[in-house]
Write a protein that holds these residues in place. Structure first.
Motif, short mmCIF file in Angstrom:
data_model
loop_
_atom_site.label_atom_id
_atom_site.label_comp_id
_atom_site.label_asym_id
_atom_site.label_seq_id
_atom_site.Cartn_x
_atom_site.Cartn_y
_atom_site.Cartn_z
N SER A 1 37.25 5.84 -21.63
CA SER A 1 37.15 7.27 -21.30
C SER A 1 36.33 8.02 -22.34
CB SER A 1 38.55 7.88 -21.20
OG SER A 1 39.29 7.27 -20.17
N GLY B 1 31.93 17.73 -13.68
CA GLY B 1 32.97 17.09 -12.87
C GLY B 1 33.17 15.65 -13.28
N LEU B 2 32.08 14.93 -13.55
CA LEU B 2 32.19 13.56 -14.04
C LEU B 2 32.84 13.53 -15.42
CD1 LEU B 2 28.68 12.18 -13.00
CD2 LEU B 2 30.88 11.62 -11.96
N CYS B 3 32.54 14.52 -16.25
CA CYS B 3 33.19 14.61 -17.56
C CYS B 3 34.70 14.77 -17.41
CB CYS B 3 32.63 15.79 -18.37
SG CYS B 3 30.91 15.61 -18.86
N ALA B 4 35.10 15.61 -16.44
CA ALA B 4 36.52 15.82 -16.20
C ALA B 4 37.20 14.53 -15.75
CB ALA B 4 36.72 16.92 -15.16
N LEU B 5 36.51 13.77 -14.90
CA LEU B 5 37.07 12.49 -14.46
C LEU B 5 37.21 11.52 -15.64
CD1 LEU B 5 35.22 11.85 -11.07
CD2 LEU B 5 37.65 12.39 -11.40
N ALA B 6 36.21 11.51 -16.52
CA ALA B 6 36.27 10.63 -17.69
C ALA B 6 37.40 11.03 -18.63
CB ALA B 6 34.94 10.65 -18.44
N LEU C 1 40.19 12.55 -17.72
CA LEU C 1 41.49 12.56 -17.04
C LEU C 1 42.45 11.53 -17.60
CD1 LEU C 1 43.13 13.91 -14.83
CD2 LEU C 1 42.19 12.26 -13.19
#
Length: 255
Positions: free
Chosen positions: A157, A235-240, A242
């Motif tokens: 992550s 959004g991809l940063c948020a997924l990483a 999470l």
């Protein structure tokens, strides 16, 4: 008997003399990169620039049309060198990849070359500093040890996060993993996939340079901060991030 005592006395001295030499050998790759970066900043700033690309675009296109595979190979090697030695012009190189090869395979060439160059810096840092520093962090107590443990628990992550966040300098994202003992394989995989979004954006800009050259303009490199580009990347940063958040919440609640 005197010879034996003398040999015992000389052994520590020899070990002490060997230690500085070993340290110098480990630091040599990083020193070489630093020297190359300084020389590149002084002598190559005007060579690896948008103006130089604009002036030589016709010659580059002609060489590409006549020798496509050779052009691709030379481009990848040059891009690897730019990243590995922290030379100025990495963004121009990405634009050039799009200009010469289009969005695809330009994005693939750019991402592959950037990943290989990043791996060179990573290995140089780990050889020079990272291995010993990681050992000290693992053996240490208190805050430093807890930071190292936190990074180890969330390596995937964290690696994707520092690649996806546009504000994190590429050079920093190459050094930090080496200094905390990240495995090379994990570093390479996360770098390759983590830089694809940004690489795709800049390669796309490069693919449209023909029209920009025709108008006598310069590309808008701030496009990555436009909402339609930045929001999906965030959004991809948020997924990483999470998994890190979930682990933190579980730790607080004792789940």
């Amino acid at each position: 008997m005197d010879h034996i005592m003398q040999a015992k006395t000389d052994a520590p001295a020899a070990g002490q003399a060997a230690a500085p030499k070993s340290a110098l050998r480990r630091a040599a790759p990083l020193v070489a990169i630093a020297v190359a970066a300084i020389l590149g900043a002084v002598f190559l700033r005007d060579v690896l620039s948008f103006d130089a690309l604009a002036q030589n675009r016709e010659a580059l296109e002609a060489f590409r049309d006549a020798h496509y595979l050779a052009t691709a190979a030379v481009f990848i090697v040059a891009y690897v060198a730019i990243v590995a030695f922290s030379l100025p012009g990495a963004t121009i190189a990405t634009l050039t990849g799009g200009f010469l090869f289009g969005v695809f395979p330009g994005t693939l060439f750019n991402v592959l070359a950037a990943t290989l160059g990043a791996a060179v810096i990573f290995l140089a840092a780990r050889w020079g500093l990272g291995a010993k520093l990681a050992q000290k962090m693992e053996a240490g107590d208190g805050v430093v040890s807890r930071i190292k443990a936190g990074i180890d628990e969330n390596q995937w992550s964290m690696l994707f996060l520092i690649r996806l966040v546009p504000a994190v300098p590429f050079f920093v994202a190459n050094l930090v993993p080496a200094l905390v003992g990240v495995p090379l394989r994990r570093f390479v995989i996360s770098t390759f996939f983590g830089i694809i979004p940004g690489g795709l954006v800049y390669t796309s800009v490069g693919a449209g340079l023909g029209e920009i050259f025709a108008r006598g303009e310069k590309p808008d490199l701030g496009i990555i901060f436009e909402p339609q580009i930045l929001l999906p990347i965030l959004g991809l940063c948020a997924l990483a991030a999470l998994p890190i958040v979930i682990k933190a919440l579980r730790g607080r609640k004792g789940i």
